[in-house]
Each structure stands twice: as structure tokens, then as C-alpha cells.
Design a protein around this motif. Structure first.
Motif, PDB file in Angstrom:
ATOM      1  N   UNK A 237      48.093  41.619  40.256  1.00  8.24           N
ATOM      2  CA  UNK A 237      47.777  40.278  40.751  1.00  8.24           C
ATOM      3  C   UNK A 237      48.392  39.194  39.873  1.00  8.24           C
ATOM      4  N   UNK A 238      48.815  38.088  40.488  1.00  2.00           N
ATOM      5  CA  UNK A 238      49.235  36.920  39.711  1.00  2.00           C
ATOM      6  C   UNK A 238      47.991  36.126  39.309  1.00  2.00           C
ATOM      7  N   UNK A 239      47.072  35.936  40.271  1.00  2.00           N
ATOM      8  CA  UNK A 239      45.799  35.254  39.989  1.00  2.00           C
ATOM      9  C   UNK A 239      44.791  36.360  39.692  1.00  2.00           C
ATOM     10  N   UNK A 240      44.393  36.468  38.448  1.00  6.28           N
ATOM     11  CA  UNK A 240      43.705  37.691  38.005  1.00  6.28           C
ATOM     12  C   UNK A 240      42.196  37.631  38.207  1.00  6.28           C
ATOM     13  N   UNK A 241      41.822  37.613  39.463  1.00  2.00           N
ATOM     14  CA  UNK A 241      40.405  37.641  39.812  1.00  2.00           C
ATOM     15  C   UNK A 241      40.248  38.146  41.244  1.00  2.00           C
ATOM     16  N   UNK A 242      38.998  38.442  41.608  1.00  2.00           N
ATOM     17  CA  UNK A 242      38.671  38.810  42.992  1.00  2.00           C
ATOM     18  C   UNK A 242      38.664  37.534  43.824  1.00  2.00           C
ATOM     19  N   UNK A 243      39.060  37.631  45.103  1.00  4.13           N
ATOM     20  CA  UNK A 243      39.022  36.458  45.976  1.00  4.13           C
ATOM     21  C   UNK A 243      37.630  36.209  46.528  1.00  4.13           C
ATOM     22  N   UNK A 271      45.972  37.116  48.710  1.00  2.00           N
ATOM     23  CA  UNK A 271      45.688  38.256  47.842  1.00  2.00           C
ATOM     24  C   UNK A 271      45.819  37.953  46.358  1.00  2.00           C
ATOM     25  N   UNK A 272      45.957  36.668  46.004  1.00  3.02           N
ATOM     26  CA  UNK A 272      46.153  36.369  44.587  1.00  3.02           C
ATOM     27  C   UNK A 272      47.515  36.808  44.085  1.00  3.02           C
ATOM     28  N   UNK A 273      48.446  36.940  45.013  1.00  2.93           N
ATOM     29  CA  UNK A 273      49.828  37.203  44.587  1.00  2.93           C
ATOM     30  C   UNK A 273      50.186  38.664  44.457  1.00  2.93           C
ATOM     31  N   UNK A 274      49.430  39.537  45.120  1.00  2.00           N
ATOM     32  CA  UNK A 274      49.753  40.968  45.088  1.00  2.00           C
ATOM     33  C   UNK A 274      51.081  41.201  45.816  1.00  2.00           C
TER      34      UNK A 274
END
Ligand code: NAP
Length: 278
Positions: A237-243, A271-274
Motif C-alpha cells: 500500500x502507498x497509504x499504509x492503513x485500512x480504508x 485501495x490506498x494505492x495497491x
């Protein structure tokens, strides 16, 4: 041009040229629209119903259990959303018909369908999955999405157009370990989106899809509650958290709005950048 003249001309531009400033409310407004959201008493479906309702749509929530429907209706009403609800197990033909008829009776038409229901009765090696598992997953996750669409399209045509949104998953792009049949069902929704879009464009109906990453709901609790699994996920993930469910609801509402008027046959990953494209 002096500074005052420049400012005056810039403000004039904002008043007369909508592209020069923030879009007006009416472009993102769904006032007057009627939206059916399946599996919408919890998680992503509930967040989608809320996002559509907050933009002015009348929403019809549904799921298998009456108690869950009552709770979701009360919650959305407490947030000033125009909402009604009924039970609907999307796997049952008579329930799908009841959902559509109830919507017509109570709201007078249908403009939006968010097909959100899915099940996953199997975790393990794909080679151990049985015919029953495949029947259930394909019936709920894929077939019902198409059959709901088929039921609502004639009513959207009567209104001059509409929007259909399917809820897929990043697993539709990259099958998740242990979730083979579920992942394949989510890939099928990417295909269904593309198969329907050209046909329904002729009726001014746009067909789009969202592919969520890991979102904090009950459905995915075994993933986000497990620290080891999440540490592995976060590497992708680029944004390292759950959505959050609301982050999917917002994308769905955008796709149904006039701001997305030239988007059809598309899947948006949230997807936070997956990295997950075919
Ligand atoms: P959730 O929070 O567990 O909510 C599931 C909802 O579905 C509930 O309202 C449930 O209510 C209803 N439901 C279950 N089976 C149903 C059926 N046969 N017919 C009608 N309603 C049914 O789940 P979620 O995480 O929001 O999942 C929603 C969608 O997002 C699914 O398509 C899922 O594949 C997709 N998705 C989720 C994630 C994630 O990380 N959460 C990621 C990617 C994609 P009742 O029990 O009352 O029926």
C-alpha cells in the motif's frame, strides 16, 4: 493590468465560467434521484446509501434480516436522509422483485442501482473448493448483480437514464491467497461492467464498478484484525492503513453524479494505492 483589475477579472471569470472555480452543488447533487443499494445495512453498502442520501437521493436499503434493515433505516433517518427499507436476499428471485416493486411503490421510480452484495463461504486451496461453493459464490456475487440490473433497467429507461454500480474488489485484479473462488467472482464483475456499458449507454445508463482494497468492515475483520496479515498488506500500500467504508461510499456517489457523466465501463480501485491492474 493593475492588481485590482486583475482580481476583478479573475472573480468575473469564476462567476461566469464554471470550469474556472469549484463545481456548483447541482453537479454533484442527486436530489430527485432514487437509489437502490443491495446489502446496505452494514459496511460499504450502508456507507454508499449514506453518501447517496447526503447528496439528496432517496435511498432504499435492504439486506436479509428485518432487524438489520430497521436499524439501518433508523440510523440514516437520524442523519436526515430520505430512506426506506425492505428485506432482500439477492440470491432469491422473489426477493429481488420485491425490492424493485417496493422501491417503485414507495419512491415512484429508480435512477441508481448499487449492487453490493457478496458472500465468501470458502477459505483455502482453490482445488479443495466444491461445486456448492462455486454455485453459492457465483449466484450471489455475480448472477444476482446481473439479474438486479436486468430488473431495474426498464425503470431507468422510463426516467431517461440512470447509473449502475457494481462492487468488486482488488481481489478481482489479483486473486487473494485462500480466496480463489471469491476472487474469480470479483473478476467477473469487471467483465460484467464492460459487457453491459456499451449496450446500456444507448439508454443513457452508465455502468461502473468500484474495487475496494481492505476496508474496515465485519466482512474483512479476519484480515484487518490480524497484525501479521496487515503488515504484509501494508507493504503493497502507498497509504499504509485500512480504508473506511465512507471512502468507498464517496467514490460510488461520485460515479453516480453528473461529475462522472463521461465515465462508463470503468472500474475505480479505492485501495490506498495497491498495485492491482490486469
Ligand atoms: P459487511 O460489512 O459484512 O456487510 C455485509 C452486508 O451484506 C450486510 O448488510 C448483510 O446484512 C448483507 N448481506 C449479506 N448477504 C446478503 C445477501 N445474500 N443478500 C442481501 N444482503 C446480504 O460487508 P462489506 O465489507 O461492506 O462488503 C460489501 C461488499 O464489498 C461486498 O461485495 C464485498 O465483496 C466488497 N468488498 C469488501 C472489502 C472489505 O475489505 N470489506 C474489500 C473489497 C470488496 P444481512 O446479514 O442482514 O443480510
Amino acid at each position: 493590468m493593475n492588481c485590482r483589475l486583475m482580481l476583478r477579472s479573475a472573480f468575473r471569470g469564476l462567476r461566469t465560467n464554471p470550469a474556472a472555480g469549484p463545481r456548483s452543488m447541482s453537479q454533484s447533487s442527486l436530489a430527485g434521484k432514487v437509489a437502490i443499494v443491495t446489502a446496505s445495512t452494514d459496511g460499504i453498502g450502508l456507507a454508499a446509501a449514506q453518501a447517496l442520501g447526503q447528496r439528496g437521493a432517496r435511498v432504499v436499503v435492504s439486506s436479509r434480516r428485518q432487524a438489520n434493515v430497521d436499524k439501518a433505516v433508523a440510523l440514516l433517518q437520524s442523519r436526515s436522509i430520505q430512506v426506506t427499507g425492505t428485506t432482500c436476499n439477492v440470491g432469491k428471485g422473489e426477493d429481488r422483485e420485491k425490492l424493485v416493486q417496493t422501491t417503485l411503490d414507495r419512491c415512484g421510480g429508480i435512477d441508481i442501482l448499487v449492487s453490493n452484495a457478496a458472500v465468501n463461504p470458502f477459505f483455502g486451496n482453490i482445488m479443495d473448493s466444491t461445486e456448492d461453493v462455486w454455485d453459492k459464490i457465483l449466484a450471489i456475487n455475480v448472477k444476482s448483480a446481473f439479474l438486479m440490473t436486468k430488473l431495474v433497467v426498464p425503470h431507468m429507461e422510463k426516467r431517461g437514464g440512470g447509473n449502475v454500480i457494481f462492487v468488486s474488489s482488488v481481489a478481482g485484479y489479483q486473486p487473494m491467497q485462500g480466496l480463489g473462488p471469491y476472487s474469480v467472482s470479483k473478476t467477473a464483475l469487471l467483465g460484467l461492467t464492460r459487457a453491459l456499458a456499451p449496450d446500456l449507454a444507448q439508454s443513457n445508463i452508465r455502468v461502473n464498478c468500484v474495487a475496494p482494497g481492505v476496508i474496515k468492515t465485519r466482512f474483512s475483520a479476519t484480515l484487518w484484525q490480524n497484525e501479521d496479515i496487515m503488515d504484509e498488506f501494508k507493504k503493497q500500500l502507498s497509504i499504509k492503513r485500512v480504508g473506511e467504508p465512507e471512502e468507498i461510499g464517496g467514490a460510488i456517489a461520485f460515479l453516480c453524479s453528473e461529475e462522472a457523466s463521461f465515465i462508463t465501463g470503468e472500474t475505480i480501485t479505492v485501495s490506498g494505492g495497491m498495485g492491482c491492474r490486469l
